[in-house]
Design a protein around this motif. Structure first.
Motif, PDB file in Angstrom:
ATOM      1  N   GLN A  26      15.148  -3.496  -5.382  1.00 11.20           N
ATOM      2  CA  GLN A  26      14.486  -4.481  -4.531  1.00 11.20           C
ATOM      3  C   GLN A  26      13.770  -3.807  -3.361  1.00 11.20           C
ATOM      4  N   HIS A  27      12.493  -4.145  -3.216  1.00 12.10           N
ATOM      5  CA  HIS A  27      11.732  -3.659  -2.072  1.00 12.10           C
ATOM      6  C   HIS A  27      12.351  -4.265  -0.806  1.00 12.10           C
ATOM      7  N   PRO A  28      12.477  -3.487   0.269  1.00  6.65           N
ATOM      8  CA  PRO A  28      13.108  -4.001   1.491  1.00  6.65           C
ATOM      9  C   PRO A  28      12.465  -5.278   2.033  1.00  6.65           C
ATOM     10  N   ALA A  29      11.168  -5.468   1.822  1.00  4.71           N
ATOM     11  CA  ALA A  29      10.496  -6.675   2.317  1.00  4.71           C
ATOM     12  C   ALA A  29      10.972  -7.938   1.587  1.00  4.71           C
ATOM     13  N   GLU A  30      11.529  -7.783   0.391  1.00  2.00           N
ATOM     14  CA  GLU A  30      12.007  -8.933  -0.380  1.00  2.00           C
ATOM     15  C   GLU A  30      13.382  -9.413   0.088  1.00  2.00           C
ATOM     16  N   LYS A  51      23.678  -4.819 -10.382  1.00  3.63           N
ATOM     17  CA  LYS A  51      23.680  -4.055  -9.140  1.00  3.63           C
ATOM     18  C   LYS A  51      22.304  -4.162  -8.504  1.00  3.63           C
ATOM     19  N   VAL A  52      22.296  -4.467  -7.216  1.00  2.00           N
ATOM     20  CA  VAL A  52      21.049  -4.563  -6.468  1.00  2.00           C
ATOM     21  C   VAL A  52      20.976  -3.358  -5.538  1.00  2.00           C
ATOM     22  N   LYS A  53      19.885  -2.624  -5.653  1.00  2.00           N
ATOM     23  CA  LYS A  53      19.663  -1.462  -4.794  1.00  2.00           C
ATOM     24  C   LYS A  53      18.377  -1.716  -4.008  1.00  2.00           C
ATOM     25  N   ILE A  54      18.500  -1.675  -2.693  1.00  3.18           N
ATOM     26  CA  ILE A  54      17.361  -1.978  -1.831  1.00  3.18           C
ATOM     27  C   ILE A  54      16.787  -0.681  -1.283  1.00  3.18           C
ATOM     28  N   GLY A  55      15.477  -0.533  -1.411  1.00  4.16           N
ATOM     29  CA  GLY A  55      14.821   0.656  -0.881  1.00  4.16           C
ATOM     30  C   GLY A  55      13.470   0.887  -1.502  1.00  4.16           C
ATOM     31  N   ARG A  56      12.783   1.889  -0.974  1.00  2.86           N
ATOM     32  CA  ARG A  56      11.465   2.280  -1.491  1.00  2.86           C
ATOM     33  C   ARG A  56      11.523   3.598  -2.243  1.00  2.86           C
ATOM     34  N   ARG A  57      12.463   4.451  -1.845  1.00  4.09           N
ATOM     35  CA  ARG A  57      12.557   5.784  -2.421  1.00  4.09           C
ATOM     36  C   ARG A  57      13.966   6.040  -2.943  1.00  4.09           C
ATOM     37  N   PHE A  58      14.029   6.589  -4.142  1.00  5.19           N
ATOM     38  CA  PHE A  58      15.305   6.918  -4.764  1.00  5.19           C
ATOM     39  C   PHE A  58      15.179   8.311  -5.368  1.00  5.19           C
ATOM     40  N   SER A  59      16.233   9.081  -5.268  1.00  6.51           N
ATOM     41  CA  SER A  59      16.211  10.430  -5.818  1.00  6.51           C
ATOM     42  C   SER A  59      17.586  10.761  -6.375  1.00  6.51           C
ATOM     43  N   ILE A 104      12.267  -4.040 -11.163  1.00  7.46           N
ATOM     44  CA  ILE A 104      11.778  -3.824  -9.802  1.00  7.46           C
ATOM     45  C   ILE A 104      11.400  -5.177  -9.218  1.00  7.46           C
ATOM     46  N   ASP A 105      11.988  -5.501  -8.072  1.00  7.42           N
ATOM     47  CA  ASP A 105      11.760  -6.779  -7.413  1.00  7.42           C
ATOM     48  C   ASP A 105      10.867  -6.576  -6.193  1.00  7.42           C
ATOM     49  N   GLY A 106       9.672  -7.142  -6.263  1.00  2.00           N
ATOM     50  CA  GLY A 106       8.722  -7.055  -5.161  1.00  2.00           C
ATOM     51  C   GLY A 106       7.388  -7.608  -5.617  1.00  2.00           C
ATOM     52  N   THR A 107       6.421  -7.610  -4.727  1.00  2.00           N
ATOM     53  CA  THR A 107       5.071  -8.004  -5.126  1.00  2.00           C
ATOM     54  C   THR A 107       4.558  -6.942  -6.099  1.00  2.00           C
ATOM     55  N   TRP A 108       3.450  -7.210  -6.767  1.00  2.00           N
ATOM     56  CA  TRP A 108       2.901  -6.212  -7.689  1.00  2.00           C
ATOM     57  C   TRP A 108       2.608  -4.918  -6.956  1.00  2.00           C
ATOM     58  N   SER A 109       2.060  -5.022  -5.768  1.00  2.00           N
ATOM     59  CA  SER A 109       1.739  -3.837  -4.990  1.00  2.00           C
ATOM     60  C   SER A 109       3.006  -3.056  -4.628  1.00  2.00           C
ATOM     61  N   ALA A 111       5.945  -3.207  -6.205  1.00  2.00           N
ATOM     62  CA  ALA A 111       6.549  -2.684  -7.438  1.00  2.00           C
ATOM     63  C   ALA A 111       5.805  -1.437  -7.914  1.00  2.00           C
ATOM     64  N   LYS A 112       4.493  -1.467  -7.842  1.00  2.00           N
ATOM     65  CA  LYS A 112       3.684  -0.307  -8.249  1.00  2.00           C
ATOM     66  C   LYS A 112       4.004   0.896  -7.371  1.00  2.00           C
ATOM     67  N   ASP A 113       4.117   0.656  -6.080  1.00  2.00           N
ATOM     68  CA  ASP A 113       4.450   1.722  -5.142  1.00  2.00           C
ATOM     69  C   ASP A 113       5.819   2.323  -5.464  1.00  2.00           C
ATOM     70  N   ILE A 114       6.800   1.482  -5.707  1.00  2.00           N
ATOM     71  CA  ILE A 114       8.148   1.954  -6.043  1.00  2.00           C
ATOM     72  C   ILE A 114       8.124   2.740  -7.356  1.00  2.00           C
ATOM     73  N   PHE A 115       7.462   2.193  -8.369  1.00  2.00           N
ATOM     74  CA  PHE A 115       7.435   2.843  -9.679  1.00  2.00           C
ATOM     75  C   PHE A 115       6.793   4.225  -9.609  1.00  2.00           C
TER      76      PHE A 115
END
Length: 126
Positions: A26-30, A51-59, A104-109, A111-115
Motif C-alpha cells: 500500500q502506498h502511504p497516501a492510501e 499482510k499489508v505492507k505500507i511504503g514506497r520502497r522495499f528491499s 499494489i494498492d494506490g493510484t495508477w501513478s 502503483a507504477k512508481d512502486i512497481f
C-alpha cells in the motif's frame, strides 16, 4: 462510516478460508483515505493470509520476508504490462497454483512508481 452506509453487517462473521496468501503493498497516501477497501479485505480474511505492507520502497535488507516471497516460483504480482500473463490462462496452463499474490494498492501513478522503483516486484510472474 455513518451507520446508514456502514458495510460491517455485510462482512463475513468468520474469516473466509483461502489457500492463497495475499501481500498488499500500500502506498502511504492510501493509508489515510476515507473510503479504503484494504481494511475491508483484511477483515474478511484470516490474519495469516493477508499482510499489508505500507511504503514506497522495499528491499531485501529492509524486508527479507517480502524478498523471499518475491523469489518463489509460485508467487504472482497483479500488475499490467507487456510481460503480464492472462490470469485465467496461467491457472489453466500452470501446474503450480499461485500460493501468494502481491497486489499494489494506490493510484495508477503510485502503483507504477512502486512497481518500477522496487526491483523485487519484477521477480514474480505478472
Amino acid at each position: 462510516r455513518p451507520q446508514k452506509v456502514c458495510l460491517c453487517p455485510f462482512l463475513p462473521v468468520h474469516p473466509l478460508h483461502i489457500s492463497t496468501h495475499l501481500y498488499i503493498i500500500q502506498h502511504p497516501a492510501e493509508e489515510n483515505k476515507v473510503l479504503r477497501t484494504v481494511p475491508l479485505l483484511a477483515a474478511c480474511l484470516p490474519q495469516d493470509k493477508c499482510k499489508v505492507k505500507i511504503g514506497r520502497r522495499f528491499s531485501e535488507e529492509r524486508d527479507p520476508e517480502l524478498s523471499t516471497v518475491c523469489r518463489k516460483s509460485d508467487t504472482l504480482i497483479l500488475y499490467p504490462g507487456a510481460d503480464a500473463a492472462n490470469l485465467e490462462e496461467f491457472i489453466l496452463d500452470s501446474p503450480i497454483y499461485p500460493s501468494t499474490i502481491i497486489i499494489i494498492d494506490g493510484t495508477w501513478s503510485q502503483a507504477k512508481d512502486i512497481f518500477y522503483k522496487n526491483s523485487l516486484f519484477r521477480l514474480p510472474k505478472q
